[in-house]
Design a protein around this motif. Structure first.
Motif, PDB file in Angstrom:
ATOM      1  N   PRO A  96      48.499 104.233  20.208  1.00 27.70           N
ATOM      2  CA  PRO A  96      47.269 103.837  20.788  1.00 27.70           C
ATOM      3  C   PRO A  96      47.796 102.616  21.901  1.00 27.70           C
ATOM      4  N   ARG A  97      48.567 101.577  21.404  1.00 27.68           N
ATOM      5  CA  ARG A  97      48.658 100.504  22.099  1.00 27.68           C
ATOM      6  C   ARG A  97      49.618 100.668  23.280  1.00 27.68           C
ATOM      7  N   LYS A 127      42.226 106.925  15.451  1.00 29.00           N
ATOM      8  CA  LYS A 127      43.345 106.866  14.429  1.00 29.00           C
ATOM      9  C   LYS A 127      42.889 106.769  12.913  1.00 29.00           C
ATOM     10  N   TYR A 128      42.035 106.317  12.556  1.00 26.48           N
ATOM     11  CA  TYR A 128      41.494 106.093  11.166  1.00 26.48           C
ATOM     12  C   TYR A 128      40.551 107.281  10.901  1.00 26.48           C
ATOM     13  N   ASP A 138      41.640 103.646  18.076  1.00 28.23           N
ATOM     14  CA  ASP A 138      41.854 103.184  16.666  1.00 28.23           C
ATOM     15  C   ASP A 138      40.671 103.824  15.922  1.00 28.23           C
ATOM     16  N   LEU A 148      40.856 100.712  23.241  1.00 27.81           N
ATOM     17  CA  LEU A 148      41.676 100.407  22.093  1.00 27.81           C
ATOM     18  C   LEU A 148      40.675 100.549  20.943  1.00 27.81           C
TER      19      LEU A 148
END
Length: 163
Positions: A62-63, A48-49, A45, A41
């Motif tokens: 992602p989750r 993602k950022y 994450d 995770l």
């Protein structure tokens, strides 16, 4: 007598505080698997950022990806996370392990990025050399034409130089 009552009161207080604040969930995720889930995770994450387009391009949540990968559901993850977080010291150790793992993988990722940059530089240098040769061959051909030699002869000499 007062000392005995005081001792029993303190003992009762200590024993009652020993009880678990959060009860163990029915479907508790194993600690090692929980570490892997939390690590994945964190990585997703970060992706993602840092580069949101990469996950959006493939329409990856992602989750949801993690839940499918480890065959768990969000409620199971949430309850397990609360259970592990109830023991602050152990939870802190879990995060330290995850941080060490992220740092170790960051070093290897950084080295891979550096290798890729070096490779691109080498490829650019190799690609520039043929361009320089072609440009110099074209210049030679033009010079031959301007010196009064026939264009056929100049072209044939240029072709020979390119080969």
């Amino acid at each position: 007598m007062k000392k005995i009552i005081l001792f029993l009161a303190v003992l009762t207080l200590l024993v009652s505080c020993k009880d678990e604040v959060v009860q163990k969930p029915e479907r508790l995720i194993d600690k090692d698997v929980m570490l892997d889930v939390m690590y994945d995770l964190a990585v997703l994450d970060a992706i993602k950022y840092q580069n949101p387009v990469s996950l959006d391009t493939f329409k990856i949540n992602p989750r949801d990806f993690i839940y499918k990968k480890y065959k768990i559901d969000s409620l199971q993850f949430a309850k397990s996370n609360v259970y592990y977080a109830s023991d602050y010291e152990d939870y802190k150790l879990m995060f330290e392990q995850i941080t060490k793992r992220l740092d170790a993988n960051k070093k290897s990722a950084d080295s891979l990025v550096n290798l890729e940059k070096k490779k691109k530089k080498r490829d650019l240098k190799k690609n520039k050399k043929p361009e320089k040769r072609a440009k110099s061959n074209a210049k030679v051909g033009q010079q031959l034409i301007h010196k009064g030699k026939s264009s056929e002869k100049a072209l044939s000499q240029t072709r020979i130089m390119q080969a």
